[in-house]
Design a protein around this motif. Structure first.
Motif, short mmCIF file in Angstrom:
data_model
loop_
_atom_site.label_atom_id
_atom_site.label_comp_id
_atom_site.label_asym_id
_atom_site.label_seq_id
_atom_site.Cartn_x
_atom_site.Cartn_y
_atom_site.Cartn_z
N GLY A 31 0.79 -1.23 0.00
CA GLY A 31 0.00 0.00 0.00
C GLY A 31 0.82 1.27 0.00
O GLY A 31 0.27 2.37 0.05
N SER A 32 2.14 1.15 -0.05
CA SER A 32 2.97 2.36 -0.07
C SER A 32 2.94 2.98 -1.47
O SER A 32 3.27 2.32 -2.46
N PRO A 33 2.55 4.26 -1.58
CA PRO A 33 2.43 4.91 -2.89
C PRO A 33 3.80 5.39 -3.38
O PRO A 33 4.12 6.58 -3.36
N ILE A 34 4.62 4.45 -3.81
CA ILE A 34 6.05 4.73 -4.00
C ILE A 34 6.30 5.77 -5.10
O ILE A 34 7.18 6.63 -4.96
N GLU A 35 5.50 5.75 -6.18
CA GLU A 35 5.71 6.75 -7.26
C GLU A 35 5.38 8.16 -6.76
O GLU A 35 6.06 9.12 -7.13
N LEU A 36 4.34 8.29 -5.93
CA LEU A 36 4.01 9.61 -5.37
C LEU A 36 5.10 10.08 -4.41
O LEU A 36 5.44 11.26 -4.37
N ILE A 37 5.65 9.15 -3.63
CA ILE A 37 6.73 9.53 -2.70
C ILE A 37 7.95 10.00 -3.48
O ILE A 37 8.57 11.01 -3.15
N HIS A 38 8.26 9.30 -4.55
CA HIS A 38 9.41 9.71 -5.37
C HIS A 38 9.15 11.07 -6.03
O HIS A 38 10.07 11.89 -6.15
N ALA A 39 7.91 11.33 -6.39
CA ALA A 39 7.57 12.65 -6.94
C ALA A 39 7.74 13.73 -5.87
O ALA A 39 8.14 14.86 -6.16
N LEU A 40 7.46 13.38 -4.63
CA LEU A 40 7.63 14.33 -3.52
C LEU A 40 9.12 14.62 -3.29
O LEU A 40 9.50 15.74 -2.94
N ILE A 41 9.96 13.62 -3.52
CA ILE A 41 11.41 13.84 -3.43
C ILE A 41 11.85 14.80 -4.55
O ILE A 41 12.58 15.76 -4.30
N ASP A 42 11.35 14.58 -5.76
CA ASP A 42 11.68 15.48 -6.88
C ASP A 42 11.19 16.90 -6.58
O ASP A 42 11.85 17.87 -6.92
N VAL A 154 -2.00 16.97 3.26
CA VAL A 154 -2.05 16.12 2.06
C VAL A 154 -1.97 14.65 2.50
O VAL A 154 -1.26 14.32 3.45
N ALA A 155 -2.72 13.79 1.83
CA ALA A 155 -2.56 12.35 2.01
C ALA A 155 -2.15 11.75 0.67
O ALA A 155 -2.66 12.14 -0.38
N LEU A 156 -1.19 10.83 0.72
CA LEU A 156 -0.74 10.09 -0.47
C LEU A 156 -1.10 8.63 -0.26
O LEU A 156 -0.67 8.01 0.71
N VAL A 157 -1.90 8.10 -1.16
CA VAL A 157 -2.49 6.78 -0.97
C VAL A 157 -2.38 5.98 -2.26
O VAL A 157 -2.38 6.55 -3.35
#
Lengths: 237, 219
Positions: A31-42, A154-157
């Motif tokens: 359930g970890s939204p890994i692409e959204l987390i990587h976008a948050l790093i960018d 914000v929630a990332l899901v």
């Protein structure tokens, strides 16, 4: 017309600002939204308070966000897991804050926050160090402590299926914190494996009704965190 | 003739089986991380037990073959599992409604320390450099009526785990019903710790030497 579909992860993540509180779904990798987390790093937003059950593993996803020094404080129940070294090292060095919350209390704080309930009482943590400093009260002869509802900017899901209204279905135990986090954030962004036509999801089985969702982006082949960790990859690549 | 070294105590599987035998038919059961996970392998014949895993599955089944693993179908220890026919998935608030709301019958947890009064410590050594991690343990001890503990009798270094008062931070106070170790099954009662059964080649002297509380035998 309501259309919550977003085309780029950069646009999806633009709601996060420096100092935001961000809820990130997932129980470990599930359930970890890994692409959204990587976008948050960018994206680079700093001084974040992150609410998530764990602290990530290896050097990808949530662990990479922490390693990139974007997180000021973690609110979580279980900050160490196999392959998690980033958070423990920063915590030991005194460079990141930790609010340790029992898992069920964390879930209920998020649920309460989303339901407009500012605080509640629970027996969890009574007689333990985690109850110290909390308001205590006795109901029917049993001691409880007060806990505050949690809300986020914000929630990332991550979800399995979504439609343009933001109605969501999840997959197996990847559901975990997703449905409650969707309710508790001003701006809920969902990465989903498949966007379907409105009406394609039976209303009887919708798990998250679209009212709780602000944006949906299709990532139809999301990365598997454990595979990235096994390959010893670091994000940014 | 070569003298065989006598095996002392139960192994982890035998310990888990002892726990399973004490869980009644029809129970809803939460299993903690580690040795408790093994209990699922020993459902006694004729009984149906439903395993809940707090990350969101009621009706947890066996460990899958490698090729059938689904990284999004995991237990509380984040290991891949399966769902039985008739299982259900749910979010975390519902999961802990089951737990905190008293709907789960039995919980099996690991332990760092257990006290004479049934206090449990299993989340932190309290050491300054330790990373505390509590997970769902405190919700389980607060909400599940029967807490069974399964643990090695002493630590790898030989430190006592069953002691008068826990020195590590508590998970729950006066909540442990029975302690299943590699050496014995010990019931926690108001007036002390009662040894119900000893493992092969363990006697009362051997057991008492490895326990920080005066045990009651043969009652």
């Amino acid at each position: 017309m309501i259309n919550k579909i977003i085309d780029s992860v950069a646009e999806a993540i633009s709601a996060v600002k420096d100092g935001s509180t961000v809820m990130i779904g997932g129980f470990g990798e599930a359930g970890s939204p890994i692409e959204l987390i990587h976008a948050l790093i960018d994206h680079g937003a700093k001084d974040l308070t992150v609410v998530s059950n764990n602290t990530g593993s290896g050097n990808v996803g949530l662990a990479a966000l922490i390693a990139n020094r974007q997180v000021k404080k973690m609110i979580c129940s279980f900050p160490r897991t196999a392959n998690s070294t980033v958070f423990p090292e920063l915590y030991t060095a005194g460079e990141i804050e930790l609010e340790l919350v029992p898992q069920g209390t964390l879930a209920e704080r998020i649920r309460a926050g989303g339901a407009g309930i500012p605080a509640f009482y629970t027996a969890t943590s009574v007689n333990t160090p985690l109850a110290e400093g909390k308001e205590a009260r006795v109901f029917n002869g049993v001691e409880y402590v007060m806990e505050y509802g949690l809300v986020a900017d914000v929630a990332l899901v991550k979800s399995e299926k979504a439609d343009r209204y933001g109605n969501l279905l999840y997959h197996a135990t990847a559901r975990n914190f997703g449905p409650i986090m969707c309710t508790a954030a001003k701006n809920t962004i969902v990465q989903t494996k498949k966007i379907v036509e409105a009406g394609a999801i039976d209303p009887e089985i919708v798990v998250t009704p679209g009212i709780f969702v602000n944006g949906v982006i299709e990532i139809n082949n999301p990365a598997h965190e454990s595979e990235l960790v096994a390959a010893e990859l670091h994000y940014p690549w | 003739m070569v003298e065989k070294t006598k095996k002392i105590g139960w192994d982890r599987s035998e310990m888990a089986e002892k726990v399973a035998i004490d869980i009644p038919d029809g129970s809803y059961v939460n299993l903690g991380i580690g040795i408790p996970e093994l209990v699922a392998d020993f459902v006694p014949k004729g009984r149906e037990l439903i395993y809940q895993t707090e990350n969101g599955l009621l009706g947890m089944g066996a460990i899958p073959e490698k090729e059938n693993e689904d990284r999004e179908l995991v237990n509380a220890g984040k290991k891949c599992v399966t769902a039985i026919k008739g299982a259900s998935y749910f979010h975390h608030a519902d999961s802990f409604t089951m737990i905190r709301g008293g709907h789960i019958d039995v919980c099996v947890l690991g332990a760092m320390q257990v006290s004479e009064k049934g206090d449990l410590a299993n989340w932190s050594t309290g050491a300054k450099n330790a990373i505390p991690a509590v997970g769902g343990a405190m919700d389980l001890t607060a909400g599940v009526p029967r807490i069974l503990v399964i643990t090695q009798h002493v630590t790898k270094k030989g430190d006592l785990k069953i002691i008068e008062e826990c020195t590590f931070p508590l998970t729950g106070k006066q909540i442990v019903e029975t302690i299943y170790t590699d050496l014995a099954i010990i019931d926690v009662k108001k007036d002390g710790l009662y040894v119900r059964e000893m493992a092969p080649n363990v006697d009362s002297v051997y057991l008492q030497e490895r326990t920080g509380v005066k045990l009651k035998f043969g009652i």
